[in-house]
Motif scaffolding. Structure first.
Motif, PDB file in Angstrom:
ATOM      1  N   ARG A 173       0.808  -1.212   0.000  1.00  0.00           N
ATOM      2  CA  ARG A 173       0.000   0.000   0.000  1.00  0.00           C
ATOM      3  C   ARG A 173       0.848   1.271   0.000  1.00  0.00           C
ATOM      4  N   PRO A 174       1.959   1.321   0.748  1.00  0.00           N
ATOM      5  CA  PRO A 174       2.787   2.540   0.676  1.00  0.00           C
ATOM      6  C   PRO A 174       3.218   2.885  -0.745  1.00  0.00           C
ATOM      7  N   ALA A 175       3.577   1.861  -1.543  1.00  0.00           N
ATOM      8  CA  ALA A 175       3.977   2.139  -2.927  1.00  0.00           C
ATOM      9  C   ALA A 175       2.798   2.648  -3.746  1.00  0.00           C
ATOM     10  N   ALA A 176       1.602   2.114  -3.489  1.00  0.00           N
ATOM     11  CA  ALA A 176       0.411   2.598  -4.191  1.00  0.00           C
ATOM     12  C   ALA A 176       0.145   4.061  -3.844  1.00  0.00           C
ATOM     13  N   VAL A 177       0.289   4.397  -2.571  1.00  0.00           N
ATOM     14  CA  VAL A 177       0.082   5.782  -2.156  1.00  0.00           C
ATOM     15  C   VAL A 177       1.117   6.696  -2.803  1.00  0.00           C
ATOM     16  N   ARG A 178       2.356   6.247  -2.867  1.00  0.00           N
ATOM     17  CA  ARG A 178       3.395   7.061  -3.501  1.00  0.00           C
ATOM     18  C   ARG A 178       3.080   7.286  -4.978  1.00  0.00           C
ATOM     19  N   ALA A 179       2.605   6.244  -5.645  1.00  0.00           N
ATOM     20  CA  ALA A 179       2.257   6.393  -7.061  1.00  0.00           C
ATOM     21  C   ALA A 179       1.133   7.407  -7.243  1.00  0.00           C
ATOM     22  N   LEU A 180       0.142   7.372  -6.365  1.00  0.00           N
ATOM     23  CA  LEU A 180      -0.966   8.316  -6.468  1.00  0.00           C
ATOM     24  C   LEU A 180      -0.517   9.732  -6.121  1.00  0.00           C
ATOM     25  N   ARG A 181       0.365   9.855  -5.146  1.00  0.00           N
ATOM     26  CA  ARG A 181       0.866  11.190  -4.786  1.00  0.00           C
ATOM     27  C   ARG A 181       1.572  11.858  -5.957  1.00  0.00           C
ATOM     28  N   ARG A 182       2.338  11.076  -6.692  1.00  0.00           N
ATOM     29  CA  ARG A 182       3.073  11.647  -7.810  1.00  0.00           C
ATOM     30  C   ARG A 182       2.204  11.785  -9.057  1.00  0.00           C
ATOM     31  N   GLY A 183       1.372  10.776  -9.306  1.00  0.00           N
ATOM     32  CA  GLY A 183       0.645  10.735 -10.568  1.00  0.00           C
ATOM     33  C   GLY A 183      -0.599  11.597 -10.614  1.00  0.00           C
ATOM     34  N   ALA A 184      -1.326  11.715  -9.517  1.00  0.00           N
ATOM     35  CA  ALA A 184      -2.591  12.453  -9.551  1.00  0.00           C
ATOM     36  C   ALA A 184      -2.380  13.942  -9.849  1.00  0.00           C
ATOM     37  N   PRO A 185      -1.489  14.654  -9.156  1.00  0.00           N
ATOM     38  CA  PRO A 185      -1.284  16.069  -9.516  1.00  0.00           C
ATOM     39  C   PRO A 185      -0.770  16.260 -10.942  1.00  0.00           C
ATOM     40  N   LEU A 186       0.101  15.349 -11.386  1.00  0.00           N
ATOM     41  CA  LEU A 186       0.621  15.465 -12.749  1.00  0.00           C
ATOM     42  C   LEU A 186      -0.496  15.267 -13.768  1.00  0.00           C
ATOM     43  N   GLY A 187      -1.399  14.323 -13.516  1.00  0.00           N
ATOM     44  CA  GLY A 187      -2.519  14.108 -14.423  1.00  0.00           C
ATOM     45  C   GLY A 187      -3.444  15.307 -14.478  1.00  0.00           C
ATOM     46  N   ALA A 188      -3.690  15.932 -13.319  1.00  0.00           N
ATOM     47  CA  ALA A 188      -4.534  17.130 -13.305  1.00  0.00           C
ATOM     48  C   ALA A 188      -3.890  18.248 -14.117  1.00  0.00           C
ATOM     49  N   ALA A 189      -2.589  18.412 -13.971  1.00  0.00           N
ATOM     50  CA  ALA A 189      -1.891  19.467 -14.716  1.00  0.00           C
ATOM     51  C   ALA A 189      -1.921  19.196 -16.214  1.00  0.00           C
ATOM     52  N   LEU A 190      -1.710  17.951 -16.615  1.00  0.00           N
ATOM     53  CA  LEU A 190      -1.714  17.624 -18.044  1.00  0.00           C
ATOM     54  C   LEU A 190      -3.090  17.857 -18.662  1.00  0.00           C
ATOM     55  N   GLY A 191      -4.144  17.459 -17.957  1.00  0.00           N
ATOM     56  CA  GLY A 191      -5.487  17.684 -18.473  1.00  0.00           C
ATOM     57  C   GLY A 191      -5.798  19.162 -18.631  1.00  0.00           C
ATOM     58  N   ALA A 192      -5.406  19.972 -17.635  1.00  0.00           N
ATOM     59  CA  ALA A 192      -5.652  21.410 -17.726  1.00  0.00           C
ATOM     60  C   ALA A 192      -4.858  22.030 -18.872  1.00  0.00           C
ATOM     61  N   LEU A 193      -3.612  21.623 -19.035  1.00  0.00           N
ATOM     62  CA  LEU A 193      -2.798  22.163 -20.122  1.00  0.00           C
ATOM     63  C   LEU A 193      -3.359  21.790 -21.493  1.00  0.00           C
ATOM     64  N   ALA A 194      -3.858  20.556 -21.612  1.00  0.00           N
ATOM     65  CA  ALA A 194      -4.440  20.143 -22.889  1.00  0.00           C
ATOM     66  C   ALA A 194      -5.667  20.977 -23.221  1.00  0.00           C
ATOM     67  N   ALA A 195      -6.497  21.267 -22.223  1.00  0.00           N
ATOM     68  CA  ALA A 195      -7.697  22.076 -22.465  1.00  0.00           C
ATOM     69  C   ALA A 195      -7.323  23.493 -22.856  1.00  0.00           C
ATOM     70  N   VAL A 196      -6.365  24.084 -22.157  1.00  0.00           N
ATOM     71  CA  VAL A 196      -5.950  25.451 -22.455  1.00  0.00           C
ATOM     72  C   VAL A 196      -5.308  25.527 -23.842  1.00  0.00           C
ATOM     73  N   ALA A 197      -4.568  24.486 -24.216  1.00  0.00           N
ATOM     74  CA  ALA A 197      -3.852  24.513 -25.489  1.00  0.00           C
ATOM     75  C   ALA A 197      -4.792  24.562 -26.685  1.00  0.00           C
ATOM     76  N   VAL A 198      -5.957  23.946 -26.579  1.00  0.00           N
ATOM     77  CA  VAL A 198      -6.881  23.896 -27.723  1.00  0.00           C
ATOM     78  C   VAL A 198      -7.999  24.914 -27.602  1.00  0.00           C
TER      79      VAL A 198
END
Length: 478
Positions: A173-198
Motif C-alpha cells: 500500500r505505501p507504494a500505491a500511495v506514492r504512485a498516487l501522490r506523484r501521478g494524480a497532480p501530474l494528471g490534473a496538470a496535463l489535463g488542464a494544459l491540454a484544455a488550455v492549449a486547444v
C-alpha cells in the motif's frame, strides 16, 4: 497373533481382528499417562483408529524403551490403544465452504455507479461557462477544450489507477500511495494544459471548467483506488442542489467549486501520512508499460462514449448537452456492469469446479457471458429510456440511437471483462481502432448510422476475443 483377540476362529472362516475398547480407570493427575493424554487430547478425540495416535507418538521420537520406562507399555501401539480408550470421540465440525473470492455487494457497485454519473451534473451547473454559438465543426463553443481535458484525464488516470492497483495487489500500500501522490497532480496538470492549449478565443470559461474537471478526475481516481467511494459521494452531494427549481444561474459555478474543493481535500487527506515502507528484497515491481494498455482502453472507450453523447449535442445547442441521457445512462450503468463482472467471475469458477470436459466448460462460460451481457444491456436500455423521459427536450430513443447505445455498451462491458482477465492489450486495440474509425467517419460527414456499423464491428471482435481468451480453463485460475 499377539496383542489381539480373534472372534470366530473356525477353520476356513475369514474373520477380522477386534481391538478391545475397555476404558481403564483414571490414574492420579501426576501420572505420565494422564499428562500425555491431556497434551494430546484434541488429536486423540479426533482419531478414528489407535494407529493414528501411534503414528504421532513415533513422530515425536518416542522409542519402545522410552515408552516402556515412562508409560509402562511395551510399544507405541499398546500406548496408543490406551490413550484411545481414555478419551471420548469428539470429531471436529465439517469445515465451512471456502469464501467466494469474487463476491461483491450490489449496493457498493451501485454506489460506484452513482459517483460515476453524478459528475454529469457539472455540465448542467456549468452551462453559463459553456454557452456560445456553434463552431465550424458543428459543436458548441467550449466543447473542444472539454473533450481535450477529459480524454487526457481518462488516459492518464486509467493508467495511474492500474499502476496503483498493481501495487495494492502486491500488498504494498505505501507504494500505491506514492504512485498516487506523484501521478494524480501530474494528471490534473496535463489535463488542464491540454484544455488550455486547444481553447480558442472566447473559450476561457470552458478552459477553466476543463481545468476543474481535470482536478476532479485526479481526486476521484485517488479516492476510488483507495476505496473511499462514500467520501467521494459526499463530495458530490452539493451538485445535486442544481436540480432544485428556480436556482439562480450564478449558484451553479459556486456549487461546482464546493464539490471540487471537497473532492480534492478528501483526496489529499487520503494520501496524507507516511507512505514509506521497506520492500522485501527481490520483490516484484509492476512494469510501467503494463499500465499503458489500460490507459489506451480508457482512451478508446471514452471517445466512443463521447460520440454517443455528441449525438445529443448535435440535437441541442450547448456543450452542456455532453452530459445528455446517453452519456448519463452509460456512466450510471457502470455500477451494475461492475457487479455483473464479479458475477461472471464467480460463476466461471463454479463451472470450473463442476465440469470435467473442456467442451462443457466452454459452453458454460458462453452461457454465463451471454446472460451477464444480456442483463447489462437490459439495464442500460432501461436507464436510457428513463433518462430520455426525464431529460429536458431529449431526442427520442429511436431504433438507430438505441442500437448504437447498446452496441457501445456491449463494447464497454466485454472490454472490461477482458481487462479483468489481463487481456487489456486486445481490448485496447479494438476500442482504439473503433474510436479512430468513428472519428474519421465524423470528419468526413458520414451519416449517424455509421456509428452502428463501427460499434457493431467492435462488439463482434471483442465477443470473438472473449470466446478465445475465456474459453480456456487456465484463464480462470483464482
Amino acid at each position: 497373533m499377539s496383542g489381539s483377540l480373534w472372534i470366530g476362529r473356525d477353520e476356513g472362516q475369514d474373520t477380522l481382528p477386534f481391538i478391545p475398547r475397555q476404558r481403564l480407570p483414571r490414574l492420579p493427575e501426576d501420572d505420565p499417562l494422564t499428562e500425555l493424554a491431556t497434551r494430546l487430547e484434541d488429536l486423540i478425540a479426533a482419531a478414528v483408529h489407535p494407529d493414528e495416535i501411534a503414528a504421532v507418538i513415533e513422530s515425536d521420537g518416542m522409542t519402545d524403551d522410552l515408552i516402556s520406562a515412562v508409560y509402562g507399555h511395551p510399544d507405541s501401539f499398546s500406548l496408543a490403544e490406551e490413550l484411545y480408550g481414555r478419551v471420548e470421540r469428539r470429531y471436529p465440525a465439517a469445515a465451512a465452504p471456502p469464501a467466494e473470492p469474487w463476491h461483491a455487494h450490489l449496493a457498493g457497485c451501485l454506489l460506484r455507479g452513482l459517483v460515476f454519473a453524478l459528475p454529469g451534473l457539472a455540465y448542467v451547473l456549468g452551462a453559463p461557462l459553456l454557452a456560445g454559438h456553434r463552431t465550424t465543426l458543428g459543436l458548441p463553443d467550449g466543447t473542444i477544450p472539454l473533450i481535450a481535458g477529459a480524454v487526457t484525464g481518462w488516459v492518464w488516470n486509467q493508467s495511474l489507477s492500474h499502476r496503483a492497483h498493481s501495487w495494492l495487489s502486491l500488498a504494498d500500500r505505501p507504494a500505491a500511495v506514492r504512485a498516487l501522490r506523484r501521478g494524480a497532480p501530474l494528471g490534473a496538470a496535463l489535463g488542464a494544459l491540454a484544455a488550455v492549449a486547444v481553447a480558442g478565443p472566447g473559450e476561457l470559461g470552458a478552459a477553466a471548467f476543463a481545468a476543474g474537471q481535470s482536478g476532479y478526475l485526479a481526486a476521484a481516481t485517488v479516492l476510488l483506488v483507495l476505496g473511499r467511494e462514500r467520501a467521494l459521494f459526499c463530495a458530490l452531494l452539493p451538485m445535486t442542489l442544481g436540480a432544485v427549481p428556480g436556482l439562480p444561474a450564478a449558484a451553479g459555478p459556486v456549487l461546482l467549486l464546493v464539490s471540487l474543493a471537497a473532492a480534492v481535500t478528501l483526496a489529499v487527506r487520503a494520501l496524507r501520512g507516511p507512505a514509506a515502507g521497506d520492500r522485501a528484497r527481490g520483490a516484484v515491481s509492476p512494469r510501467l508499460t503494463s499500465s499503458l494498455p489500460y490507459g489506451l482502453f480508457g482512451l478508446g472507450a471514452g471517445v466512443l462514449v463521447l460520440y454517443a453523447a455528441l449525438g445529443d449535442v448535435f440535437r441541442h445547442g450547448s456543450a452542456g448537452s455532453v452530459a445528455g441521457p446517453s452519456a448519463i445512462a452509460l456512466t450510471l450503468s457502470m455500477g451494475p456492469a461492475e457487479w455483473l463482472l464479479y458475477r461472471f467471475r464467480a460463476q466461471s469458477l463454479a463451472a470450473l469446479r463442476t465440469t470435467s470436459r473442456a467442451r462443457g466448460f466452454r459452453r458454460s462460460v458462453a452461457a454465463t457471458v451471454t446472460g451477464c451481457l444480456g442483463a447489462y444491456l437490459v439495464i442500460l436500455a432501461a436507464l436510457a429510456a428513463l433518462g430520455t423521459l426525464l431529460w429536458p427536450a431529449a431526442p427520442a430513443l429511436g431504433g438507430p440511437r438505441l442500437a448504437a447505445l447498446l452496441l457501445i455498451g456491449a463494447v464497454l462491458w466485454t472490454g472490461l471483462l477482458l481487462q479483468s482477465f489481463g487481456a487489456a492489450p486486445g481490448a485496447a486495440l479494438v476500442c482504439c481502432a473503433a474510436a479512430v474509425a468513428q472519428t474519421l467517419a465524423l470528419a468526413q460527414g458520414a451519416p449517424p448510422s455509421t456509428e452502428v456499423v463501427v460499434s457493431g464491428t467492435a462488439a463482434a471482435l471483442l465477443a470473438a476475443l472473449v470466446c478465445v481468451v475465456l474459453g480456456r480453463a487456465t484463464a480462470h485460475r483464482p
